[in-house]
Design an enzyme around this catalytic site. Structure first.
Site, PDB file in Angstrom:
ATOM      1  N   ASP A  16       0.839  -1.206   0.000  1.00  0.00           N
ATOM      2  CA  ASP A  16       0.000   0.000   0.000  1.00  0.00           C
ATOM      3  C   ASP A  16       0.876   1.259   0.000  1.00  0.00           C
ATOM      4  OD1 ASP A  16      -2.272   1.477   0.007  1.00  0.00           O
ATOM      5  OD2 ASP A  16      -2.897   0.960   2.033  1.00  0.00           O
ATOM      6  N   HIS A  33       3.088   3.223  -8.913  1.00  0.00           N
ATOM      7  CA  HIS A  33       2.934   1.783  -9.189  1.00  0.00           C
ATOM      8  C   HIS A  33       4.204   1.233  -9.858  1.00  0.00           C
ATOM      9  CE1 HIS A  33      -1.060   2.000  -7.719  1.00  0.00           C
ATOM     10  NE2 HIS A  33      -1.570   2.662  -8.745  1.00  0.00           N
ATOM     11  N   LEU A 134      11.700 -20.743  -3.008  1.00  0.00           N
ATOM     12  CA  LEU A 134      10.680 -19.754  -2.609  1.00  0.00           C
ATOM     13  C   LEU A 134       9.524 -19.814  -3.605  1.00  0.00           C
ATOM     14  CD1 LEU A 134       9.611 -17.075  -1.227  1.00  0.00           C
ATOM     15  CD2 LEU A 134      11.064 -15.831  -2.842  1.00  0.00           C
TER      16      LEU A 134
HETATM   17  C1  FPP Z   1      -1.909   0.182  -3.353  1.00  0.00           C
HETATM   18  O1  FPP Z   1      -1.415   1.482  -3.373  1.00  0.00           O
HETATM   19  C2  FPP Z   1      -1.277  -0.573  -4.432  1.00  0.00           C
HETATM   20  C3  FPP Z   1      -1.927  -1.088  -5.513  1.00  0.00           C
HETATM   21  C4  FPP Z   1      -3.392  -0.986  -5.706  1.00  0.00           C
HETATM   22  C5  FPP Z   1      -1.183  -1.773  -6.578  1.00  0.00           C
HETATM   23  C6  FPP Z   1      -0.036  -2.626  -6.116  1.00  0.00           C
HETATM   24  C7  FPP Z   1       0.744  -3.033  -7.293  1.00  0.00           C
HETATM   25  C8  FPP Z   1       2.076  -3.015  -7.362  1.00  0.00           C
HETATM   26  C9  FPP Z   1       2.960  -2.659  -6.246  1.00  0.00           C
HETATM   27  C10 FPP Z   1       2.728  -3.434  -8.631  1.00  0.00           C
HETATM   28  C11 FPP Z   1       3.018  -4.915  -8.572  1.00  0.00           C
HETATM   29  C12 FPP Z   1       3.580  -5.304  -9.851  1.00  0.00           C
HETATM   30  C13 FPP Z   1       3.806  -6.555 -10.235  1.00  0.00           C
HETATM   31  C14 FPP Z   1       4.464  -6.742 -11.506  1.00  0.00           C
HETATM   32  C15 FPP Z   1       3.442  -7.750  -9.428  1.00  0.00           C
HETATM   33  P1  FPP Z   1      -2.434   2.679  -3.583  1.00  0.00           P
HETATM   34  O2  FPP Z   1      -2.464   3.040  -5.024  1.00  0.00           O
HETATM   35  O3  FPP Z   1      -3.765   2.329  -2.982  1.00  0.00           O
HETATM   36  O4  FPP Z   1      -1.727   3.810  -2.751  1.00  0.00           O
HETATM   37  P2  FPP Z   1      -2.437   4.988  -1.948  1.00  0.00           P
HETATM   38  O5  FPP Z   1      -3.286   4.339  -0.872  1.00  0.00           O
HETATM   39  O6  FPP Z   1      -1.296   5.760  -1.397  1.00  0.00           O
HETATM   40  O7  FPP Z   1      -3.263   5.759  -2.946  1.00  0.00           O
END
Ligand code: FPP
Length: 240
Positions: A16, A33, A134
């Site tokens: 997050d 992201h 893993l």
């Molecule tokens: C939450 O942060 C995160 C997500 C909804 C997306 C998570 C995805 C990744 C980290 C990319 C993973 C990639 C691969 C290739 C597996 P948010 O956008 O809700 O953050 P905020 O709460 O600060 O707005």
């Protein structure tokens, strides 16, 4: 391999804070992201190094589908690039992030195009002939309630009129052979499960860190594991 006292067998990661990480730098959310995907790969490497056997990452929830179309597209195209590039990166990666690592996907794959499902299958075949150190599960279009409902429906279809047991549900989850998480880490200071591994998390320890996911490092992972190793897990019983 590790100087840590007790390493959990399975860690779940709720990644997050990508959006806040980007906003705090005056960047569009999609940059958060992108940085989050790098942090994901670094964390896979750290889990491998520290001797974690299973790691599940919450990449895209069924609820994330309600985000603006552009953000969903940015996330999906990020995933497509990751999938296209992974085999090249494996060859050049000095850290050997994916050596003896198996990747699996949990979630509703019917949402994805045939091309994306093929990319998922190719990645899942990675290291199929190798000894696995893993196992990484990527939760993509995943919802915990949805997973439980699907498991119950599958049981009912196979055994009409019969009562089900906990084992009947456990055996019909997306990755029934993966043990439940011992520790769930959520970044960006939030303290919710948000529909992540609802069934499997029954006895998981929860750890929240204020660090935004793109900044999550091996040091932060070690701190979480140290906190975990000091907890007394009772599984509903009494302390020994
Ligand atoms: C939450 O942060 C995160 C997500 C909804 C997306 C998570 C995805 C990744 C980290 C990319 C993973 C990639 C691969 C290739 C597996 P948010 O956008 O809700 O953050 P905020 O709460 O600060 O707005």
């Amino acid at each position: 391999m590790t100087d840590l006292p007790a390493v959990p067998e399975h860690i779940g990661f709720i990644m997050d804070g990508n959006g806040r990480w980007a906003s705090s730098r005056g960047l569009p959310r999609s940059f958060g992201h992108e940085a989050g995907a790098k942090s994901f790969e670094n964390t896979v490497g750290s889990c491998r190094k520290l001797g974690i056997r299973y790691a599940t990452f919450y990449a895209f929830s069924t609820e994330n589908r309600s985000r603006p179309k552009e953000e969903i597209e940015a996330l999906m195209s990020l995933f497509d690039r990751y999938a296209e590039d992974i085999f090249r990166r494996i060859k050049t990666d000095e850290r050997k992030t994916y050596e003896n690592v198996r990747i699996r996907f949990i979630g509703d794959k019917s949402y994805f195009s045939e091309k994306r499902r093929k990319a998922i299958a190719d990645i899942e075949n990675l290291n199929a002939d190798k000894e696995i150190r893993l196992t990484v599960c990527i939760a993509l279009n995943y919802g915990g309630r949805n997973e439980i409902v699907n498991a119950v429906n599958a049981f009912v279809a196979e055994n009409p009129g019969q009562k089900l047991t906990e084992n009947d549900i456990s055996a019909r989850l997306y990755a029934p052979d993966v043990p439940p998480p011992d520790l769930i880490i959520r970044t960006a200071g939030e303290m919710r499960l948000s529909n992540f591994l609802l069934w499997q998390a029954a006895y998981a320890e929860f750890y929240s860190t204020p660090v935004f996911w793109p900044d999550f490092s091996e040091k932060d992972l070690r701190e979480a594991i140290e906190s975990f190793s000091m907890r007394t897990r009772k599984f509903g019983g009494i302390s020994k």
